[in-house]
Motif scaffolding. Structure first.
Motif, short mmCIF file in Angstrom:
data_model
loop_
_atom_site.label_atom_id
_atom_site.label_comp_id
_atom_site.label_asym_id
_atom_site.label_seq_id
_atom_site.Cartn_x
_atom_site.Cartn_y
_atom_site.Cartn_z
N ILE A 93 0.74 -1.06 0.05
CA ILE A 93 0.07 -0.06 -0.18
C ILE A 93 0.84 1.39 -0.04
CG2 ILE A 93 -0.11 0.01 2.44
CD1 ILE A 93 -3.08 0.83 2.26
N GLY A 94 0.37 2.44 -0.55
CA GLY A 94 1.16 3.52 -0.69
C GLY A 94 0.11 4.69 -0.99
N TYR A 138 -5.32 6.04 -1.93
CA TYR A 138 -4.06 4.90 -1.87
C TYR A 138 -3.89 4.11 -3.07
CZ TYR A 138 -5.41 5.26 3.01
OH TYR A 138 -5.65 5.77 4.39
N THR A 139 -2.63 3.77 -3.13
CA THR A 139 -2.16 2.89 -4.42
C THR A 139 -2.14 1.33 -3.53
OG1 THR A 139 -1.31 4.28 -5.91
CG2 THR A 139 -0.35 2.06 -6.12
N ILE A 140 -2.92 0.43 -3.89
CA ILE A 140 -2.89 -0.92 -3.26
C ILE A 140 -2.57 -2.18 -4.34
CG2 ILE A 140 -4.40 -2.48 -2.39
CD1 ILE A 140 -4.55 0.15 -0.99
N LYS A 141 -1.85 -2.85 -3.90
CA LYS A 141 -1.51 -4.22 -4.66
C LYS A 141 -1.88 -5.29 -3.95
CE LYS A 141 2.57 -2.29 -7.00
NZ LYS A 141 3.98 -2.13 -7.16
N LYS A 142 -2.75 -5.90 -4.73
CA LYS A 142 -3.49 -7.27 -4.00
C LYS A 142 -3.53 -8.32 -5.24
CE LYS A 142 -7.60 -8.72 -1.41
NZ LYS A 142 -8.57 -8.12 -0.70
N ASP A 143 -3.14 -9.52 -4.73
CA ASP A 143 -3.27 -10.78 -5.55
C ASP A 143 -2.69 -10.42 -7.11
OD1 ASP A 143 -4.76 -11.94 -3.78
OD2 ASP A 143 -6.51 -11.09 -4.18
N GLY A 144 -1.49 -9.52 -7.33
CA GLY A 144 -1.07 -9.56 -8.42
C GLY A 144 -1.48 -8.28 -9.24
N LYS A 145 -2.50 -7.59 -8.64
CA LYS A 145 -3.19 -6.51 -9.31
C LYS A 145 -2.80 -5.28 -8.69
CE LYS A 145 -6.56 -9.35 -11.42
NZ LYS A 145 -7.89 -9.86 -11.54
N THR A 146 -3.01 -4.15 -9.21
CA THR A 146 -2.76 -2.70 -8.74
C THR A 146 -4.07 -2.05 -8.88
OG1 THR A 146 -0.60 -2.69 -9.24
CG2 THR A 146 -1.16 -0.70 -8.76
N TYR A 147 -4.46 -1.50 -7.83
CA TYR A 147 -5.71 -0.29 -7.63
C TYR A 147 -5.19 0.91 -7.20
CZ TYR A 147 -7.86 -4.97 -8.01
OH TYR A 147 -8.29 -6.32 -8.22
N HIS A 148 -5.88 1.87 -7.61
CA HIS A 148 -5.90 3.25 -6.71
C HIS A 148 -7.28 3.48 -6.46
CE1 HIS A 148 -2.24 3.40 -9.13
NE2 HIS A 148 -2.79 3.37 -10.11
N ILE A 149 -7.30 3.62 -4.95
CA ILE A 149 -8.64 4.18 -4.53
C ILE A 149 -8.30 5.73 -3.76
CG2 ILE A 149 -10.19 3.51 -2.49
CD1 ILE A 149 -9.25 0.77 -2.70
N HIS A 150 -9.20 6.50 -4.50
CA HIS A 150 -8.97 7.89 -3.92
C HIS A 150 -10.36 8.61 -4.12
CE1 HIS A 150 -10.18 8.66 -8.26
NE2 HIS A 150 -9.31 7.77 -8.65
N TRP A 209 -15.52 7.61 -2.65
CA TRP A 209 -14.32 7.19 -3.27
C TRP A 209 -14.66 6.27 -4.47
CZ3 TRP A 209 -9.92 7.26 -0.46
CH2 TRP A 209 -10.09 8.04 1.12
N THR A 210 -13.41 6.42 -5.06
CA THR A 210 -13.32 5.78 -6.60
C THR A 210 -12.34 4.68 -6.60
OG1 THR A 210 -14.07 7.70 -7.76
CG2 THR A 210 -13.23 6.06 -8.88
N ILE A 211 -12.51 3.68 -7.30
CA ILE A 211 -11.62 2.42 -7.46
C ILE A 211 -11.25 2.50 -8.93
CG2 ILE A 211 -10.90 -0.13 -7.39
CD1 ILE A 211 -13.11 -0.19 -4.99
N GLU A 212 -9.79 2.69 -9.25
CA GLU A 212 -9.26 2.47 -10.40
C GLU A 212 -8.51 1.34 -10.72
OE1 GLU A 212 -7.28 5.99 -12.26
OE2 GLU A 212 -8.87 7.45 -11.38
#
Length: 100
Positions: free
Chosen positions: A29-30, A45-57, A75-78
């Motif tokens: 997480i970053g 946040y920038t999230i890495k989970k199960d080999g995928k990257t998401y941006h939650i902002h 909040w939006t998930i990209e």
């Protein structure tokens, strides 16, 4: 609405890193930051989970002095996957984390 500095917002976001990693099984997480059009600014946040990257902002309005104030609590998930559509309308960070 109260204006906060970028540094204050980053500190607020960072305080929960370990909690989110443990609670949601996140690999990494970053901080996510992005300048929008006009006076919009996005933080989260920038999230890495199960080999995928998401941006939650969420969106903020930036004033002339660089202060940031939240526009709405949505909040939006990209996803980094180009074919995926942004998921919008999460009224809590918890609900966004559960979605990924």
């Amino acid at each position: 609405m109260e204006n906060l500095s970028r540094e204050q917002l980053i500190n607020n976001l960072q305080t929960s890193f370990e909690l989110y990693i443990n609670q949601y099984g996140i690999d990494d997480i970053g901080i996510f930051e992005e300048e929008g059009q006009d006076d919009l600014y996005y933080m989260g946040y920038t999230i890495k989970k199960d080999g995928k990257t998401y941006h939650i902002h969420r969106p903020f309005r930036k004033n002339n002095n660089g202060g940031l104030s939240p526009i709405e609590n949505e909040w939006t998930i990209e996803s980094d996957e180009p074919e995926k559509t942004d998921l919008k309308g999460y009224h809590s960070l918890d609900s966004a984390f559960r979605e990924i």
